[in-house]
Write an enzyme that holds these catalytic residues in place. Sequence first.
Site, PDB file in Angstrom:
ATOM      1  CG  ASP A  78      -2.156  -0.871   0.983  1.00  0.00           C
ATOM      2  OD1 ASP A  78      -2.076  -1.777   0.136  1.00  0.00           O
ATOM      3  OD2 ASP A  78      -3.174  -0.673   1.647  1.00  0.00           O
ATOM      4  CB  CYS A 119       1.355  -6.255   3.756  1.00  0.00           C
ATOM      5  SG  CYS A 119       3.052  -6.027   4.375  1.00  0.00           S
ATOM      6  CG  ASP A 120      -2.011  -2.503   4.565  1.00  0.00           C
ATOM      7  OD1 ASP A 120      -1.037  -2.899   5.223  1.00  0.00           O
ATOM      8  OD2 ASP A 120      -2.331  -1.307   4.500  1.00  0.00           O
ATOM      9  CE  LYS A 121      -6.357  -2.662   1.875  1.00  0.00           C
ATOM     10  NZ  LYS A 121      -5.034  -2.216   2.338  1.00  0.00           N
ATOM     11  CB  CYS A 198       4.661  -0.099   8.300  1.00  0.00           C
ATOM     12  SG  CYS A 198       5.180   0.043   6.568  1.00  0.00           S
ATOM     13  CD  GLU A 449      -4.233   2.368   3.183  1.00  0.00           C
ATOM     14  OE1 GLU A 449      -4.864   1.404   3.652  1.00  0.00           O
ATOM     15  OE2 GLU A 449      -3.011   2.375   3.056  1.00  0.00           O
ATOM     16  CB  SER A 475      -2.976   4.815   5.626  1.00  0.00           C
ATOM     17  OG  SER A 475      -2.016   4.193   6.447  1.00  0.00           O
TER      18      SER A 475
END
Length: 561
Positions: A78, A119-121, A198, A449, A475
């Site tokens: 992202d 990570c995110d998705k 992160c 995002e 985010s």
Amino acid sequence: MRSDIMKSGLEKAPHRSLFKAMGYTDEELSRPLIGIVNSANEIIPGHIHLDQIVAAVKSGVRLAGGTPIEFGVIGICDGIAMNHQGMKYSLASRELIADSIECMAYAQPFDGLVLVPNCDKIIPGMLMAAARINIPSIVISGGPMLPGKYIQPGPLYGKRLDLVKDVFEAVGKVQAGLMSESELAVCENSACPGCGSCAGMFTANTMNCLTEVLGLGLPGNGTIPAVYAERIRLAKKAGEQILELIKKQILPRQILTKKAFENAIIVDLAFGGSTNTVLHLPAIAHEAGIKLELTWFNKWSKKTPQLAAISPGGEHFLLDLYEAGGVQALMKELSRLDILNLDCLTVTGKTVGQNIARAEVTNREVIRSVENPYRQEGGLAILFGNLAPNGAVVKQSAVDAEMLRFSGPAVVFESEQDAVKAILGKKIKKGSVVVIRYEGPKGGPGMQEMLTPTSAVVGMGLGREVALITDGRFSGGTRGACIGHISPEAMEGGPIAIIKNGDIIHIDIPERKLECELSDSEINRRLKSWKKPEPKINYGYLARYAELVTSAHTGAVFKKV
């Protein structure tokens, strides 16, 4: 077992022959076949090391008497996709990930799955797949990144850094003359010291922690740092444990119950997690056959104190949460309020209550007691009103006290890029409410995002004087009076579509309200004259995504066809 089809019968000789073409032996084919879902690639810092995690998982599977079989899935960073067309694909990739795992798991004779995201998705996509396929499954993430450190001489020397607060926001600080370009360069080179998701409680780490809370990840899944040997040992344990889950036939939907999702919401609120959980938890629940209402967040927010303040809503990092006892210790403290469902089953084969029995908080500043919380309410709030009839979301734990109630004239933009140009061009006046629309699931398409505009607002010193609302999303690193997921979105003819420059917007987070100073008759008059714009993208996957995706308040899942 599903792989029994590999073990006997003359008619299965062709299947076995194909496996033997790859070097598998009869002995290997006689064991449970474990699909290892690997999202490693060379474009995401959180995934660059996942081959090492997968190697450890395979060792654990073999130790326990199984045969590991690896296959890959896509992943998008992202941060790298931010503020250009690539971000339109981020949320949309969640559905592709779930669908691709479904295809592999149903087409191949796996007895169980070990899912390796970070990570995110990718994390929610894998969790959605586990719930949909419903064969024994366990998740082992790649772990969080360590915080960076500013090591050049000067006033910032020794400051701990992360990507969001110290690089994204620094861009706005340089534009505003609050930071030099040389200081930004040091932050750029130091904020991300190595592999891992992160370092703050952004979306990736929020979801990795909630995987642990939901019960599909082993204790430690959310917080053990990526570079620690303990992470490798946990991966081996996950590989071993999948064989136990197969033996006992413990399935994801036995773990992903309504009570488990309540636990996830409560813990999410207690550590001030990402607003994106309001998209992902309903989507995962949907795959498990559970309808998760947005009102659940408000219900539990009023009952759940915020016990941790982790970046961007505080100065701590995932490393600090790990050293303070981790997610299990935080849950142990929350259990004193009798709000957690301690009888929920987990992939350990034990209940939540059994898992947390020996957990202990070792740092009371990182994980506070229920008598001394950072806030009396949880970190997220869902707002309703004539601008958001179906809801909107804000990370209230990252909003300054003076911005919890705010009113101002709207400054309307039809895209994120136009808003960023205006913010960095110093065209936004103090007291304004920036409105960014046509960035929802359908309108984006893909519900971008928007960390860049929110970071620019904060970085330029406007975080206590300008609010931002959107039908897009933010985010997990966003902070300030930023309200997203406004539903219905503009592309569906939601009220945000008819807001004009100068209309007065009222934000009241304590009262959970988001309204425009317009009468119902005026809103209806404007809506009648509103015309749906042409899609921003009318080809490829995003065009198909826009046709199938539902509203943000449903989790932006695909509608039934």
